[in-house]
Motif scaffolding. Sequence first.
Motif, PDB file in Angstrom:
ATOM      1  N   HIS A   1       0.941  -1.078  -0.005  1.00  0.00           N
ATOM      2  CA  HIS A   1       0.011  -0.056   0.013  1.00  0.00           C
ATOM      3  C   HIS A   1       0.867   1.259  -0.022  1.00  0.00           C
ATOM      4  O   HIS A   1       2.157   1.147   0.368  1.00  0.00           O
ATOM      5  CB  HIS A   1      -0.920   0.061   1.221  1.00  0.00           C
ATOM      6  CG  HIS A   1      -2.164   0.745   0.825  1.00  0.00           C
ATOM      7  ND1 HIS A   1      -2.560   1.828   0.532  1.00  0.00           N
ATOM      8  CD2 HIS A   1      -3.526   0.110   0.786  1.00  0.00           C
ATOM      9  CE1 HIS A   1      -3.634   2.191   0.304  1.00  0.00           C
ATOM     10  NE2 HIS A   1      -4.341   0.877   0.274  1.00  0.00           N
ATOM     11  N   HIS A   2       0.301   2.242  -0.355  1.00  0.00           N
ATOM     12  CA  HIS A   2       0.845   3.741  -0.404  1.00  0.00           C
ATOM     13  C   HIS A   2       0.287   4.544   0.574  1.00  0.00           C
ATOM     14  O   HIS A   2      -0.896   4.709   0.644  1.00  0.00           O
ATOM     15  CB  HIS A   2       1.023   4.259  -1.652  1.00  0.00           C
ATOM     16  CG  HIS A   2       2.020   3.479  -2.746  1.00  0.00           C
ATOM     17  ND1 HIS A   2       2.006   2.212  -3.031  1.00  0.00           N
ATOM     18  CD2 HIS A   2       3.147   4.071  -3.149  1.00  0.00           C
ATOM     19  CE1 HIS A   2       3.040   1.773  -3.616  1.00  0.00           C
ATOM     20  NE2 HIS A   2       3.778   2.848  -3.903  1.00  0.00           N
ATOM     21  N   SER A   3       1.086   5.326   1.193  1.00  0.00           N
ATOM     22  CA  SER A   3       0.572   6.658   1.996  1.00  0.00           C
ATOM     23  C   SER A   3      -0.346   6.385   2.987  1.00  0.00           C
ATOM     24  O   SER A   3      -1.362   7.240   2.994  1.00  0.00           O
ATOM     25  CB  SER A   3       0.486   7.713   0.894  1.00  0.00           C
ATOM     26  OG  SER A   3       1.601   7.906   0.074  1.00  0.00           O
ATOM     27  N   GLN A   4      -0.445   5.412   3.827  1.00  0.00           N
ATOM     28  CA  GLN A   4      -1.533   5.112   4.616  1.00  0.00           C
ATOM     29  C   GLN A   4      -1.290   6.230   5.999  1.00  0.00           C
ATOM     30  O   GLN A   4       0.121   6.284   6.215  1.00  0.00           O
ATOM     31  CB  GLN A   4      -1.198   3.971   5.296  1.00  0.00           C
ATOM     32  CG  GLN A   4      -2.207   2.658   4.193  1.00  0.00           C
ATOM     33  CD  GLN A   4      -3.699   2.972   4.227  1.00  0.00           C
ATOM     34  OE1 GLN A   4      -4.375   3.460   5.268  1.00  0.00           O
ATOM     35  NE2 GLN A   4      -4.145   2.824   3.037  1.00  0.00           N
ATOM     36  N   PRO A   5      -2.244   6.713   6.540  1.00  0.00           N
ATOM     37  CA  PRO A   5      -1.714   7.641   7.696  1.00  0.00           C
ATOM     38  C   PRO A   5      -1.157   6.829   8.816  1.00  0.00           C
ATOM     39  O   PRO A   5      -0.404   7.576   9.742  1.00  0.00           O
ATOM     40  CB  PRO A   5      -3.372   8.158   8.129  1.00  0.00           C
ATOM     41  CG  PRO A   5      -4.231   7.234   7.493  1.00  0.00           C
ATOM     42  CD  PRO A   5      -3.590   6.628   6.089  1.00  0.00           C
ATOM     43  N   GLU A   6      -1.431   5.723   9.066  1.00  0.00           N
ATOM     44  CA  GLU A   6      -0.772   5.054  10.044  1.00  0.00           C
ATOM     45  C   GLU A   6      -0.025   3.624   9.637  1.00  0.00           C
ATOM     46  O   GLU A   6      -0.885   2.644   9.508  1.00  0.00           O
ATOM     47  CB  GLU A   6      -1.696   4.687  11.107  1.00  0.00           C
ATOM     48  CG  GLU A   6      -2.393   5.761  12.031  1.00  0.00           C
ATOM     49  CD  GLU A   6      -3.491   5.295  13.032  1.00  0.00           C
ATOM     50  OE1 GLU A   6      -2.930   5.581  14.241  1.00  0.00           O
ATOM     51  OE2 GLU A   6      -4.367   5.020  12.673  1.00  0.00           O
ATOM     52  N   PRO A   7       1.153   3.661   8.972  1.00  0.00           N
ATOM     53  CA  PRO A   7       1.578   2.551   8.278  1.00  0.00           C
ATOM     54  C   PRO A   7       1.807   1.323   8.918  1.00  0.00           C
ATOM     55  O   PRO A   7       1.478   0.222   8.415  1.00  0.00           O
ATOM     56  CB  PRO A   7       2.750   3.076   7.459  1.00  0.00           C
ATOM     57  CG  PRO A   7       3.119   4.405   8.431  1.00  0.00           C
ATOM     58  CD  PRO A   7       1.774   4.766   8.873  1.00  0.00           C
ATOM     59  N   ALA A   8       2.404   1.752  10.460  1.00  0.00           N
ATOM     60  CA  ALA A   8       2.482   0.646  11.239  1.00  0.00           C
ATOM     61  C   ALA A   8       1.216  -0.414  11.264  1.00  0.00           C
ATOM     62  O   ALA A   8       1.144  -1.679  11.563  1.00  0.00           O
ATOM     63  CB  ALA A   8       2.886   0.989  12.378  1.00  0.00           C
ATOM     64  N   ALA A   9       0.324   0.457  11.756  1.00  0.00           N
ATOM     65  CA  ALA A   9      -1.025  -0.198  11.950  1.00  0.00           C
ATOM     66  C   ALA A   9      -1.644  -0.824  10.776  1.00  0.00           C
ATOM     67  O   ALA A   9      -2.399  -2.004  11.019  1.00  0.00           O
ATOM     68  CB  ALA A   9      -2.246   0.837  12.621  1.00  0.00           C
ATOM     69  N   TRP A  10      -1.438  -0.281   9.577  1.00  0.00           N
ATOM     70  CA  TRP A  10      -1.930  -0.928   8.407  1.00  0.00           C
ATOM     71  C   TRP A  10      -1.395  -2.098   8.042  1.00  0.00           C
ATOM     72  O   TRP A  10      -1.900  -3.054   7.598  1.00  0.00           O
ATOM     73  CB  TRP A  10      -1.808   0.115   7.371  1.00  0.00           C
ATOM     74  CG  TRP A  10      -2.140  -0.610   5.953  1.00  0.00           C
ATOM     75  CD1 TRP A  10      -3.383  -0.751   5.444  1.00  0.00           C
ATOM     76  CD2 TRP A  10      -1.368  -1.445   5.050  1.00  0.00           C
ATOM     77  NE1 TRP A  10      -3.451  -1.329   4.370  1.00  0.00           N
ATOM     78  CE2 TRP A  10      -2.369  -2.117   4.107  1.00  0.00           C
ATOM     79  CE3 TRP A  10      -0.171  -1.652   4.977  1.00  0.00           C
ATOM     80  CZ2 TRP A  10      -1.854  -2.760   2.969  1.00  0.00           C
ATOM     81  CZ3 TRP A  10       0.330  -2.412   3.992  1.00  0.00           C
ATOM     82  CH2 TRP A  10      -0.499  -3.032   2.794  1.00  0.00           C
ATOM     83  N   THR A  11       0.069  -2.276   8.396  1.00  0.00           N
ATOM     84  CA  THR A  11       0.761  -3.411   8.146  1.00  0.00           C
ATOM     85  C   THR A  11       0.373  -4.618   8.934  1.00  0.00           C
ATOM     86  O   THR A  11       0.169  -5.579   8.511  1.00  0.00           O
ATOM     87  CB  THR A  11       2.097  -3.437   8.210  1.00  0.00           C
ATOM     88  OG1 THR A  11       2.424  -2.893   9.420  1.00  0.00           O
ATOM     89  CG2 THR A  11       2.652  -2.345   7.001  1.00  0.00           C
ATOM     90  N   GLN A  12       0.059  -4.142  10.146  1.00  0.00           N
ATOM     91  CA  GLN A  12      -0.485  -5.146  11.076  1.00  0.00           C
ATOM     92  C   GLN A  12      -1.700  -5.714  10.635  1.00  0.00           C
ATOM     93  O   GLN A  12      -2.111  -6.948  10.978  1.00  0.00           O
ATOM     94  CB  GLN A  12      -0.593  -4.515  12.563  1.00  0.00           C
ATOM     95  CG  GLN A  12      -0.612  -5.572  13.638  1.00  0.00           C
ATOM     96  CD  GLN A  12      -0.595  -4.983  14.955  1.00  0.00           C
ATOM     97  OE1 GLN A  12      -0.470  -4.043  15.159  1.00  0.00           O
ATOM     98  NE2 GLN A  12      -0.428  -5.906  16.038  1.00  0.00           N
TER      99      GLN A  12
END
Length: 619
Positions: free
Chosen positions: A517-528
Motif C-alpha cells: 500500500h502507499h501513504s497510509q496515515p498509520e503505516p504500522a497499524a495498516w501493516t499489522q
Amino acid sequence: MADRLRWLRVPVGPEGPQWSTRAGAARVLFVVHNVTSATRLLDVLPLFDADPRVQCLATCTGSSPYLHGVPELLADAGLPVLPWEQAVQTPVDLAISASYGGELQLIKGKLAVLSHGIGYNKRLPTPDTGHRTPDTGHRTPDTGHRGSRSGPGREPDPEQAPVFGLSPEWLLWDGKPIAKATVLSHPEQLVRLRHACPPAARTAVLAGDPCYDRLLAALPHREGFRRALGVSTGQRLVVLNSTWGPRSLFGDGNDILPWLLDSLVSELPVDTYRRCAVLHPNIWHGHGPGQVRAWLRHAEDAGLTLVPPLGPWRQVLAAADAVIGDHGSVTYYAAATGTPVLLGAFPAQDLDPGSPVAELGRMAPRLRPYEPLLPQLDKLFAGHHPDRYAQLTALASSAPGASATLLRRTFYGLMGLSEPRPPAYLPRLPAPAYGDGPATISPASPVLAPVRVLTRLRDRRPDALPEIAVTRHAGTSHEPEPPEAPYPEPYPVSAHTAVHEDVPDATRLSLADLVLHHSQPEPAAWTQAAVRRHRHCAMAACVTAPDACVVRVPDGRLVTLSAAPGPDGHRDLCDPAAYASALYAWYESGRPVEALLDGLVVVTGDAGHRLHVTITPPP
C-alpha cells in the motif's frame, strides 16, 4: 435574438466604448478551432503581455468536429470570448489563427495564420472534392482546383488530396489569399508554397516555430524534468506518441496498439523503464477522456502515465530517452532534438513526399510488430547517434530561438503599432507538476497490477554490504526471464508476487506473497491489519515516502527501509516497493534481518540503491 443575448457587451459591442475602462485599445482576436490549434495560440499569447494598448479577445469558429474541451480551455485562458457570429461582425486590428478551418474570410481585420504543428506536411481532402475535412464543418470555397473522387462508397485516395495549409483549396477565397500573413517556420515550406499556391506565397512570413523554441529552451532542464517525472538513476523514459486518425499509432488501421501496450507492460521491467503516453488532443476530445482512459486502463494500472492534452508534453519529450511514434509533429520534434525514434506507424500516402515529416519516415527505424519489443529498444539505443537527425533539426526552424522576436514584429507591424520596449520572449516551460488539473500529470503512481518479482542475492565480499538484485514485471501472465548476471552468481534467482491492496480486481490479491500500500496515515497499524486480512501473504509493506517504506515481517517486527541520498545530494527515486521485495527475498532465504542493520544495496537494472535499515520489535 436569443443568439444575440450571448453576445459580449464589454469590451466590444455597441456599448463597449461606454462601459470599457480602456476603450481605445487595439483588438487582437485569437481564433480557436479546437484544443490542438488553441495550444499553439497559447504559445504566442504572452507576446502581447504588459502592453495596455492591446485588448486580446477569443472566439471559436465552431467548425471542428473536436469541440470538446474548447469552452474549458477558453475559460482558463481568461480572455473575453465572442460567439463566432459576433466575432465576424466585430472589427479587429489583428486576428490570429492556427488553422484554416471555418469561414475565416468573414473576419473583419487582418489575419495571420500559424501552423499548429511542425509546419505543413499532411494531405487532407477538402469539401470541394465532395468530402468534409476533419477540421471544418463548413464548405470551403471552390477554387477551381477540384480533386478526383474515388467513386461511390469508396475511401478517397489520400495521394490525390491537397496538402493542408499549402494548397489553393485551403489558402484562397475567390482566388485571393485569406490571410494577410502566412507564417512559415522554414524556407522549405516557402518553396513548396510557391509551387502549390503562388498567390499566397506573397503573404509568407518566415518567423520560426514558437513550440520548437520552447522545447529547445527546456532541454537544459532535462535532468530536473526527469526527477519531477520520477525517473530514477539508470531508468529509461520511453514515450508512446500518437497523432490522430485510423492510420496513426493509436488508430485501428493496422491496430498494433493492443500488442504494443501488452509488450510495454510485460517486457519492460518496472524499475528499468518509465513509460508515458502523449496522445493527440483529437484522440482525447474525439473519443472522450473517459473512454481513452478506459481503453488504457490496464496499461495505467501497470505503470503507464498518460499526459493530458494540455499537460506538459514538451517537458516529457525533453526528458525522454526514446519515442515510439508515428507521422505526428511530436515524433518529429523528438527526432529534431536528437532523441531516438522508433516508428510504429507511418502512412507515407498521407504526407507530402517533399515535406520534412516524410523525410523522417525515410530515415527512422520501424517498429516490428509482434516481435519482442525489448530487443528492438536495445538495438535502437545501441545504434543511435545524437546527430542522426541533424538534417531534420535544420528543417525544424530557420530561426531557432528567435520566433518570439519575429512573431511579435509581424503582429505589431500588421496592427501598425510600435513594439513594446522590453525584448520579446516566450515563457519557459515549468517543471512537470502533479495534480488533477488540466495542465498537470499524475505522479509515478503505484503499480496496481500484480507484479512478478525476480530476485537474486549478491554476496561478493565479506566486508561488502549485502546486495539484492530486483527485477519487477507488472501485469505479466507468464514467468519473466531471469536477468543475466554481470558476473558469476552462486545464488539462484527466486521469485514472488507483489500485489497492491487497491488492485482493481480484488481476486488478484490471492496471488500475493507480499501485499503493498502507499501513504497510509498509520503505516504500522495498516501493516499489522493487512497481514491479518491476507493470511496467505508472508509480508505487508507500506510506502511512506518517495524513498522509504515499512515492512511487517512474519515474526511481527517492523522493518523500515530508507534510501541514503545519492552523491549529488538528491534523494533516491527508486520505487520503495522494490526495497520491500528485496527484504522479502532476504527473509525467505533464511538470513536474519539483523544482518542488514549496517545497510543493504538494492540493485535495479544497472543502478544500485543503498538503504538504511532499522528494526522495531513487535508491539
